[in-house]
Design a protein around this motif. Structure first.
Motif, PDB file in Angstrom:
ATOM      1  N   ASP A 139      12.306 -20.045  66.897  1.00 54.79           N
ATOM      2  CA  ASP A 139      12.614 -20.838  65.709  1.00 54.79           C
ATOM      3  C   ASP A 139      11.372 -21.076  64.858  1.00 54.79           C
ATOM      4  O   ASP A 139      11.437 -21.092  63.626  1.00 54.79           O
ATOM      5  N   ARG A 140      10.223 -21.228  65.498  1.00 52.70           N
ATOM      6  CA  ARG A 140       8.978 -21.417  64.749  1.00 52.70           C
ATOM      7  C   ARG A 140       8.672 -20.199  63.871  1.00 52.70           C
ATOM      8  O   ARG A 140       8.200 -20.328  62.738  1.00 52.70           O
ATOM      9  N   ASN A 141       8.925 -19.016  64.405  1.00 54.43           N
ATOM     10  CA  ASN A 141       8.673 -17.818  63.613  1.00 54.43           C
ATOM     11  C   ASN A 141       9.602 -17.736  62.402  1.00 54.43           C
ATOM     12  O   ASN A 141       9.200 -17.323  61.316  1.00 54.43           O
ATOM     13  N   THR A 142      10.871 -18.118  62.584  1.00 51.40           N
ATOM     14  CA  THR A 142      11.801 -18.127  61.456  1.00 51.40           C
ATOM     15  C   THR A 142      11.368 -19.144  60.412  1.00 51.40           C
ATOM     16  O   THR A 142      11.417 -18.881  59.205  1.00 51.40           O
ATOM     17  N   GLU A 143      10.927 -20.302  60.872  1.00 53.11           N
ATOM     18  CA  GLU A 143      10.435 -21.336  59.960  1.00 53.11           C
ATOM     19  C   GLU A 143       9.235 -20.821  59.170  1.00 53.11           C
ATOM     20  O   GLU A 143       9.134 -21.045  57.954  1.00 53.11           O
ATOM     21  N   MET A 144       8.330 -20.114  59.850  1.00 55.54           N
ATOM     22  CA  MET A 144       7.159 -19.549  59.188  1.00 55.54           C
ATOM     23  C   MET A 144       7.584 -18.596  58.066  1.00 55.54           C
ATOM     24  O   MET A 144       7.028 -18.632  56.957  1.00 55.54           O
ATOM     25  N   LEU A 145       8.579 -17.741  58.344  1.00 52.34           N
ATOM     26  CA  LEU A 145       9.064 -16.796  57.349  1.00 52.34           C
ATOM     27  C   LEU A 145       9.643 -17.521  56.138  1.00 52.34           C
ATOM     28  O   LEU A 145       9.367 -17.172  54.986  1.00 52.34           O
ATOM     29  N   ASN A 146      10.428 -18.570  56.374  1.00 52.31           N
ATOM     30  CA  ASN A 146      11.050 -19.295  55.273  1.00 52.31           C
ATOM     31  C   ASN A 146      10.034 -20.110  54.478  1.00 52.31           C
ATOM     32  O   ASN A 146      10.135 -20.218  53.244  1.00 52.31           O
ATOM     33  N   PHE A 147       9.050 -20.702  55.151  1.00 45.20           N
ATOM     34  CA  PHE A 147       8.014 -21.438  54.427  1.00 45.20           C
ATOM     35  C   PHE A 147       7.213 -20.482  53.531  1.00 45.20           C
ATOM     36  O   PHE A 147       6.842 -20.832  52.402  1.00 45.20           O
ATOM     37  N   HIS A 148       6.943 -19.286  54.023  1.00 44.89           N
ATOM     38  CA  HIS A 148       6.208 -18.301  53.219  1.00 44.89           C
ATOM     39  C   HIS A 148       7.005 -17.939  51.976  1.00 44.89           C
ATOM     40  O   HIS A 148       6.445 -17.832  50.865  1.00 44.89           O
ATOM     41  N   GLN A 149       8.311 -17.785  52.111  1.00 51.20           N
ATOM     42  CA  GLN A 149       9.147 -17.475  50.949  1.00 51.20           C
ATOM     43  C   GLN A 149       9.165 -18.634  49.962  1.00 51.20           C
ATOM     44  O   GLN A 149       9.141 -18.430  48.745  1.00 51.20           O
ATOM     45  N   ALA A 150       9.230 -19.863  50.483  1.00 51.15           N
ATOM     46  CA  ALA A 150       9.230 -21.029  49.594  1.00 51.15           C
ATOM     47  C   ALA A 150       7.935 -21.109  48.803  1.00 51.15           C
ATOM     48  O   ALA A 150       7.910 -21.579  47.660  1.00 51.15           O
ATOM     49  N   LEU A 151       6.855 -20.622  49.392  1.00 54.79           N
ATOM     50  CA  LEU A 151       5.557 -20.647  48.725  1.00 54.79           C
ATOM     51  C   LEU A 151       5.401 -19.510  47.720  1.00 54.79           C
ATOM     52  O   LEU A 151       4.866 -19.700  46.621  1.00 54.79           O
ATOM     53  N   CYS A 152       5.891 -18.318  48.061  1.00 50.04           N
ATOM     54  CA  CYS A 152       5.594 -17.120  47.267  1.00 50.04           C
ATOM     55  C   CYS A 152       6.695 -16.699  46.301  1.00 50.04           C
ATOM     56  O   CYS A 152       6.412 -15.964  45.344  1.00 50.04           O
ATOM     57  N   SER A 153       7.937 -17.106  46.533  1.00 48.42           N
ATOM     58  CA  SER A 153       9.013 -16.726  45.612  1.00 48.42           C
ATOM     59  C   SER A 153       8.820 -17.427  44.275  1.00 48.42           C
ATOM     60  O   SER A 153       8.245 -18.524  44.199  1.00 48.42           O
ATOM     61  N   ASP A 154       9.311 -16.796  43.218  1.00 47.09           N
ATOM     62  CA  ASP A 154       9.258 -17.457  41.915  1.00 47.09           C
ATOM     63  C   ASP A 154      10.176 -18.672  41.889  1.00 47.09           C
ATOM     64  O   ASP A 154       9.920 -19.629  41.152  1.00 47.09           O
ATOM     65  N   LEU A 155      11.229 -18.630  42.700  1.00 45.74           N
ATOM     66  CA  LEU A 155      12.124 -19.769  42.819  1.00 45.74           C
ATOM     67  C   LEU A 155      12.887 -19.644  44.130  1.00 45.74           C
ATOM     68  O   LEU A 155      13.191 -18.533  44.581  1.00 45.74           O
ATOM     69  N   VAL A 156      13.186 -20.787  44.740  1.00 41.98           N
ATOM     70  CA  VAL A 156      14.029 -20.842  45.938  1.00 41.98           C
ATOM     71  C   VAL A 156      15.259 -21.670  45.605  1.00 41.98           C
ATOM     72  O   VAL A 156      15.176 -22.692  44.923  1.00 41.98           O
ATOM     73  N   ILE A 157      16.406 -21.207  46.086  1.00 39.55           N
ATOM     74  CA  ILE A 157      17.651 -21.947  45.911  1.00 39.55           C
ATOM     75  C   ILE A 157      18.150 -22.376  47.283  1.00 39.55           C
ATOM     76  O   ILE A 157      18.200 -21.574  48.220  1.00 39.55           O
ATOM     77  N   CYS A 158      18.502 -23.634  47.399  1.00 41.05           N
ATOM     78  CA  CYS A 158      19.108 -24.201  48.606  1.00 41.05           C
ATOM     79  C   CYS A 158      20.515 -24.699  48.263  1.00 41.05           C
ATOM     80  O   CYS A 158      20.793 -25.033  47.109  1.00 41.05           O
ATOM     81  N   PRO A 159      21.401 -24.797  49.262  1.00 41.67           N
ATOM     82  CA  PRO A 159      22.783 -25.181  48.949  1.00 41.67           C
ATOM     83  C   PRO A 159      23.020 -26.673  48.767  1.00 41.67           C
ATOM     84  O   PRO A 159      24.088 -27.059  48.306  1.00 41.67           O
ATOM     85  N   SER A 160      22.063 -27.518  49.144  1.00 39.48           N
ATOM     86  CA  SER A 160      22.297 -28.967  49.031  1.00 39.48           C
ATOM     87  C   SER A 160      20.965 -29.696  48.958  1.00 39.48           C
ATOM     88  O   SER A 160      19.912 -29.176  49.347  1.00 39.48           O
ATOM     89  N   GLN A 161      21.011 -30.927  48.461  1.00 36.13           N
ATOM     90  CA  GLN A 161      19.826 -31.778  48.496  1.00 36.13           C
ATOM     91  C   GLN A 161      19.403 -32.036  49.930  1.00 36.13           C
ATOM     92  O   GLN A 161      18.201 -32.143  50.232  1.00 36.13           O
ATOM     93  N   HIS A 162      20.376 -32.120  50.825  1.00 39.57           N
ATOM     94  CA  HIS A 162      20.087 -32.320  52.242  1.00 39.57           C
ATOM     95  C   HIS A 162      19.256 -31.169  52.786  1.00 39.57           C
ATOM     96  O   HIS A 162      18.289 -31.374  53.531  1.00 39.57           O
ATOM     97  N   ALA A 163      19.602 -29.938  52.398  1.00 38.12           N
ATOM     98  CA  ALA A 163      18.832 -28.767  52.840  1.00 38.12           C
ATOM     99  C   ALA A 163      17.425 -28.795  52.251  1.00 38.12           C
ATOM    100  O   ALA A 163      16.439 -28.517  52.943  1.00 38.12           O
ATOM    101  N   LYS A 164      17.332 -29.117  50.982  1.00 38.12           N
ATOM    102  CA  LYS A 164      16.018 -29.167  50.333  1.00 38.12           C
ATOM    103  C   LYS A 164      15.107 -30.176  51.019  1.00 38.12           C
ATOM    104  O   LYS A 164      13.886 -29.924  51.167  1.00 38.12           O
TER     105      LYS A 164
END
Length: 413
Positions: free
Chosen positions: A146-171
């Motif tokens: 799970d830590r590795n998946t989190e690392m991948l998603n944090f990297h995308q949140a940092l490098c993508s021009d924009l990230v979309i999440c489905p809810s404020q709860h997710a954000k």
């Protein structure tokens, strides 16, 4: 971007954003394409020439070479194949925006390799952030994965021009430092023009249901079974039905717990619960996973939906119920409170069995109130979450991503 060129990417079509891709194209709002794996391209070729294929650079299903990096390896196979397909596309046509699924369209190999703005859809950053029941904890190996998946998603949140999440709860699950690059928008739904449910007679048989992709702890299936057990004990006359699969992957770790506890003698979390609550086992109908048309008919037959979600970040299941006029009881926390206004288009209740039992019994005797909630739910869901309603918002987000990319280029970053 007068009429932007937008490429959606995901290993599965229609999957995430398939309906939006098709709608934007059909409505003439954007020139859209969907890049998916060859099997899904072939299966859906009849839906249009805008469905294109990319070949992952290795297998995306089945066991990977190293357990701890399995999801990263799968994402690399997807991302490498996606990069090749997009570079080939760019030789013929300029792309304004690429919209990817964080895992099934993994964009981490695209940064600084293509000219388009990159938007990543991330459902939630990790199971650690998402939550799991302490009664069914992950083992150490699963925590490391799970830590590795989190690392991948944090990297995308940092490098993508924009990230979309489905809810404020997710954000809210992301570190505060990353949240400024995240926008919230639930995907659009292609609601059929179905007839609104009619007001039932008080004497008509009552059906109390549960509906989710999986009969899992995260979706609160165990709470549903426990409530049914108590309702039967109280003598409530009703039919009970639970829609969803009893096996397969879930958003928790209860299945491994079942395997350890029963050494393979019990197949699923559902079957474990049926041993614990024999009264409920006698009355709950389990149709299993149904073809869509059959599923829709089953939804129409349910008078009260119990949606006692434990963990989640917004999905099509609840919106599907609301958009078809379901009377829903849900918890007063997490993302259901973003979709349901208490006593308007459903009820929001505390995590207390007594409160749920009291409300279920009251609604069982009040078809007019059930009908009022259902009508409001249907109207609000279609107003806010139909693909026609969300399309302008998505176009605005895609334009924002393109503007952010241009600003980055101007600043030399």
């Amino acid at each position: 971007m007068a009429k932007p060129v937008i490429v959606f990417a995901g290993a599965v079509y229609p999957g995430q954003f398939g309906a939006l891709c098709d709608y934007l194209r059909a409505a003439g709002l954007a020139e859209t394409y969907f890049l998916t794996t060859p099997g899904h391209q072939a299966k859906n070729a009849h839906r249009g020439k805008h469905i294109l294929g990319f070949k992952p650079d290795g297998p995306v299903t089945g066991a990977q070479r190293y357990y701890y990096t399995a999801k990263l390896e799968r994402s690399a196979h997807i991302g490498r194949g996606l990069l090749s397909a997009l570079q080939q596309f760019e030789r013929h046509k300029k792309i304004d925006v690429v919209v990817t699924h964080s895992l099934w369209g993994a964009p981490h190999f695209l940064y600084d390799e293509i000219d388009a703005a990159i938007v990543s859809y991330i459902e939630f950053p990790s199971f650690r952030a998402h939550g799991w029941d302490p009664a069914y904890p992950p083992d150490q190996a699963q925590r490391m994965v799970d830590r590795n998946t989190e690392m991948l998603n944090f990297h995308q949140a940092l490098c993508s021009d924009l990230v979309i999440c489905p809810s404020q709860h997710a954000k809210s699950m992301f570190p505060e430092a990353l949240q400024s690059n995240i926008e919230v928008q639930l995907e659009g739904f292609a609601f059929e023009d179905t007839k609104a449910l009619e007001l039932k007679e008080r004497s008509a048989p009552l059906t109390i249901g549960f509906s989710a992709r999986d009969l899992s702890n995260a979706k609160g299936f165990d709470t549903y079974v426990r409530l049914v057990d108590k309702l039967v004990e109280r003598g409530l006359k009703a039919n009970f039905v639970a829609l969803g699969g009893s096996t397969g992957s879930t958003y928790g770790y209860e299945q491994q717990w079942v395997e350890r506890k029963y050494s393979g003698a019990v197949d699923s979390f559902r079957d474990h619960l049926m041993k614990i609550y024999p009264r409920a086992a006698e009355v709950i109908e389990f149709p299993g996973k149904l073809p869509y048309d059959d599923f829709v008919q089953k939804l129409a037959d349910i008078d009260i939906f119990l949606y006692p979600l434990r963990f989640g970040v917004a999905n099509w299941g609840l919106v599907e119920i609301l958009g078809r006029g379901g009377c829903v009881l849900a918890p007063d926390r997490g993302y259901p409170a973003e979709l349901i206004q208490d006593d308007v288009n459903g009820r929001l209740l505390p995590d207390d069995d007594g409160a749920w039992i009291q409300e279920i019994i009251a609604l069982s005797e009040d078809p007019e109130r059930r009908y009022r909630y259902g009508q409001a739910a249907r109207a609000r869901a279609r107003l806010l979450y139909s693909v026609q309603a969300v399309a302008p918002r998505y176009l605005g987000l895609f334009r924002l991503a393109a503007e952010k990319r241009q600003a980055r280029i101007r600043n030399g970053s």
